[in-house]
Design a protein around this motif. Structure first.
Motif, PDB file in Angstrom:
ATOM      1  N   GLU A  38      -6.179  -4.015  30.410  1.00 47.14           N
ATOM      2  CA  GLU A  38      -5.271  -4.604  29.436  1.00 47.14           C
ATOM      3  C   GLU A  38      -5.576  -4.059  28.048  1.00 47.14           C
ATOM      4  OE1 GLU A  38      -4.759  -8.899  29.642  1.00 47.14           O
ATOM      5  OE2 GLU A  38      -5.847  -8.890  31.548  1.00 47.14           O
ATOM      6  N   TYR A  39      -4.489  -3.763  27.281  1.00 43.20           N
ATOM      7  CA  TYR A  39      -4.612  -3.286  25.909  1.00 43.20           C
ATOM      8  C   TYR A  39      -3.807  -4.204  24.989  1.00 43.20           C
ATOM      9  CZ  TYR A  39      -6.322   1.152  27.835  1.00 43.20           C
ATOM     10  OH  TYR A  39      -7.047   2.123  28.502  1.00 43.20           O
ATOM     11  N   ARG A  40      -4.080  -4.073  23.694  1.00 44.89           N
ATOM     12  CA  ARG A  40      -3.271  -4.764  22.691  1.00 44.89           C
ATOM     13  C   ARG A  40      -3.132  -3.879  21.457  1.00 44.89           C
ATOM     14  NH1 ARG A  40      -7.647  -9.368  20.826  1.00 44.89           N
ATOM     15  NH2 ARG A  40      -9.234  -7.941  20.016  1.00 44.89           N
ATOM     16  N   ASP A  41      -2.008  -4.038  20.746  1.00 43.15           N
ATOM     17  CA  ASP A  41      -1.813  -3.383  19.458  1.00 43.15           C
ATOM     18  C   ASP A  41      -2.407  -4.267  18.378  1.00 43.15           C
ATOM     19  OD1 ASP A  41      -0.613  -0.939  19.936  1.00 43.15           O
ATOM     20  OD2 ASP A  41       1.383  -1.803  20.108  1.00 43.15           O
ATOM     21  N   LYS A  42      -3.365  -3.727  17.625  1.00 44.48           N
ATOM     22  CA  LYS A  42      -4.002  -4.486  16.560  1.00 44.48           C
ATOM     23  C   LYS A  42      -3.635  -3.885  15.206  1.00 44.48           C
ATOM     24  CE  LYS A  42      -6.780  -7.424  14.597  1.00 44.48           C
ATOM     25  NZ  LYS A  42      -6.490  -8.882  14.601  1.00 44.48           N
ATOM     26  N   LYS A  43      -3.143  -4.732  14.286  1.00 44.83           N
ATOM     27  CA  LYS A  43      -2.821  -4.281  12.939  1.00 44.83           C
ATOM     28  C   LYS A  43      -4.105  -4.154  12.120  1.00 44.83           C
ATOM     29  CE  LYS A  43       1.823  -6.291  12.781  1.00 44.83           C
ATOM     30  NZ  LYS A  43       2.735  -7.235  12.067  1.00 44.83           N
ATOM     31  N   LEU A  44      -4.294  -2.986  11.499  1.00 42.28           N
ATOM     32  CA  LEU A  44      -5.504  -2.712  10.741  1.00 42.28           C
ATOM     33  C   LEU A  44      -5.151  -2.236   9.338  1.00 42.28           C
ATOM     34  CD1 LEU A  44      -7.579  -0.784  13.445  1.00 42.28           C
ATOM     35  CD2 LEU A  44      -7.728  -3.207  12.850  1.00 42.28           C
ATOM     36  N   VAL A  45      -6.125  -2.322   8.435  1.00 46.78           N
ATOM     37  CA  VAL A  45      -5.990  -1.827   7.075  1.00 46.78           C
ATOM     38  C   VAL A  45      -7.189  -0.948   6.763  1.00 46.78           C
ATOM     39  CG1 VAL A  45      -5.819  -2.412   4.627  1.00 46.78           C
ATOM     40  CG2 VAL A  45      -4.746  -3.894   6.337  1.00 46.78           C
ATOM     41  N   SER A  46      -6.934   0.277   6.313  1.00 45.11           N
ATOM     42  CA  SER A  46      -8.007   1.150   5.848  1.00 45.11           C
ATOM     43  C   SER A  46      -7.846   1.379   4.346  1.00 45.11           C
ATOM     44  CB  SER A  46      -8.002   2.486   6.600  1.00 45.11           C
ATOM     45  OG  SER A  46      -6.800   3.198   6.365  1.00 45.11           O
ATOM     46  N   ILE A  47      -8.966   1.634   3.679  1.00 39.89           N
ATOM     47  CA  ILE A  47      -8.986   1.802   2.231  1.00 39.89           C
ATOM     48  C   ILE A  47      -9.487   3.203   1.897  1.00 39.89           C
ATOM     49  CG2 ILE A  47      -9.827   0.908   0.030  1.00 39.89           C
ATOM     50  CD1 ILE A  47      -8.139  -1.084   1.568  1.00 39.89           C
ATOM     51  N   PRO A  48      -8.605   4.109   1.476  1.00 38.52           N
ATOM     52  CA  PRO A  48      -9.067   5.446   1.106  1.00 38.52           C
ATOM     53  C   PRO A  48      -9.642   5.464  -0.315  1.00 38.52           C
ATOM     54  CG  PRO A  48      -6.701   5.324   0.861  1.00 38.52           C
ATOM     55  CD  PRO A  48      -7.135   3.990   1.416  1.00 38.52           C
ATOM     56  N   LEU A  49     -10.652   6.294  -0.514  1.00 36.52           N
ATOM     57  CA  LEU A  49     -11.199   6.591  -1.837  1.00 36.52           C
ATOM     58  C   LEU A  49     -11.289   8.101  -1.925  1.00 36.52           C
ATOM     59  CD1 LEU A  49     -12.439   5.557  -4.505  1.00 36.52           C
ATOM     60  CD2 LEU A  49     -14.679   5.638  -3.369  1.00 36.52           C
ATOM     61  N   TYR A  50     -10.683   8.705  -2.948  1.00 39.58           N
ATOM     62  CA  TYR A  50     -10.520  10.150  -2.931  1.00 39.58           C
ATOM     63  C   TYR A  50     -10.528  10.744  -4.341  1.00 39.58           C
ATOM     64  CZ  TYR A  50      -5.801   8.529  -3.961  1.00 39.58           C
ATOM     65  OH  TYR A  50      -4.732   7.882  -4.513  1.00 39.58           O
ATOM     66  N   VAL A  51     -10.829  12.033  -4.387  1.00 40.61           N
ATOM     67  CA  VAL A  51     -10.642  12.845  -5.590  1.00 40.61           C
ATOM     68  C   VAL A  51      -9.276  13.505  -5.479  1.00 40.61           C
ATOM     69  CG1 VAL A  51     -11.475  14.828  -6.917  1.00 40.61           C
ATOM     70  CG2 VAL A  51     -13.109  13.254  -5.856  1.00 40.61           C
ATOM     71  N   ASN A  52      -8.520  13.497  -6.565  1.00 45.99           N
ATOM     72  CA  ASN A  52      -7.153  14.017  -6.545  1.00 45.99           C
ATOM     73  C   ASN A  52      -6.981  15.110  -7.600  1.00 45.99           C
ATOM     74  OD1 ASN A  52      -4.192  13.268  -5.567  1.00 45.99           O
ATOM     75  ND2 ASN A  52      -4.088  13.710  -7.752  1.00 45.99           N
ATOM     76  N   THR A  53      -6.337  16.200  -7.207  1.00 45.01           N
ATOM     77  CA  THR A  53      -5.973  17.262  -8.149  1.00 45.01           C
ATOM     78  C   THR A  53      -4.478  17.537  -8.030  1.00 45.01           C
ATOM     79  OG1 THR A  53      -6.505  18.989  -6.539  1.00 45.01           O
ATOM     80  CG2 THR A  53      -8.248  18.335  -8.056  1.00 45.01           C
ATOM     81  N   THR A  54      -3.839  17.776  -9.164  1.00 46.85           N
ATOM     82  CA  THR A  54      -2.407  18.051  -9.205  1.00 46.85           C
ATOM     83  C   THR A  54      -2.135  19.226 -10.139  1.00 46.85           C
ATOM     84  OG1 THR A  54      -1.920  15.695  -8.895  1.00 46.85           O
ATOM     85  CG2 THR A  54      -0.117  17.074  -9.677  1.00 46.85           C
ATOM     86  N   TYR A  55      -1.205  20.073  -9.732  1.00 47.21           N
ATOM     87  CA  TYR A  55      -0.768  21.169 -10.602  1.00 47.21           C
ATOM     88  C   TYR A  55       0.753  21.170 -10.641  1.00 47.21           C
ATOM     89  CZ  TYR A  55      -0.393  25.679 -12.882  1.00 47.21           C
ATOM     90  OH  TYR A  55      -0.109  26.673 -13.780  1.00 47.21           O
TER      91      TYR A  55
END
Length: 212
Positions: free
Chosen positions: A87-104
């Motif tokens: 038996e399986y179930r779909d579990k709702k999860l939340v992840s929190i990213p922390l990142y360095v960002n570069t834009t041009y």
């Protein structure tokens, strides 16, 4: 949950938009909403809705660097029983990213093409338990299993266009590729065994945002 996240983003935009306009000073904020889906069909589809908040510092005329965070809402398929039937179930999860960002940004008349890259770590810690009578036939009886799912490496380049507004700020629309890694650990109590695993997920994403 989704309505609350959207309300937070709108609040940030209304309160701080004039203060942090990148055309007026070197500090700005990029707010983004994202929807992603798996490119490959192997394993779970960990795509879903995300939002990102990226404060940044302007370098020269076209580049910015910053550190950002946010939240991702997605579903994960969890095994909950392996006794008699699986038996399986779909579990709702939340992840929190922390990142360095570069834009041009590339200068054009009415629209501004840009490229961006997020590089960091996505935090997640999910504990759950299940039982099995199939995995260890040499053991008499049911084996209790304690499982743990953690986040991992996060990498996401993107490209898109900026649409200027009347107050020298921008709407953004972009397409992104996302590489996300997750690690797992299962401890089988009665047989005193630990099994570790890892999985890489490749996703395509559409993002819309606002820069002020």
């Amino acid at each position: 949950m989704k309505k609350n996240l959207f309300s937070i983003i709108i609040l940030f935009t209304l309160v701080f938009s004039n203060t942090f306009s990148q055309e007026m000073n070197k500090i700005g904020v990029h707010l983004e909403l994202e929807y992603s889906t798996e490119i490959t069909k192997k394993g779970d589809n960990v795509g879903g809705f995300s939002f990102f908040v990226t404060p940044s510092y302007k370098i020269g005329e076209n580049a910015t660097v910053g550190i950002g965070t946010g939240a991702k809402l997605f579903k994960s398929l969890e095994l909950i029983n392996d006794v008699g039937s699986i038996e399986y179930r779909d579990k709702k999860l939340v992840s929190i990213p922390l990142y360095v960002n570069t834009t041009y940004k590339f200068k054009v008349n009415k629209t501004t093409p840009f490229v961006e890259c997020k590089l960091g770590y996505s935090f997640l810690n999910r504990d759950y338990s299940w039982k099995s009578s199939r995995l260890f036939p040499e053991h008499q009886g049911v084996v209790d299993v304690q499982s743990n799912l953690k986040g991992g490496f996060f990498f996401s380049p993107s490209m898109g266009v900026l649409l200027p507004t009347n107050n020298r700020q921008y709407f953004s629309v972009s397409l992104a590729y996302c590489l996300e890694r997750f690690s797992g650990k299962a401890k089988f109590i009665q047989v005193d065994k630990v099994v570790k695993s890892s999985a890489s997920h490749h996703l395509a994403a559409l993002r819309v945002g606002y820069i002020f």
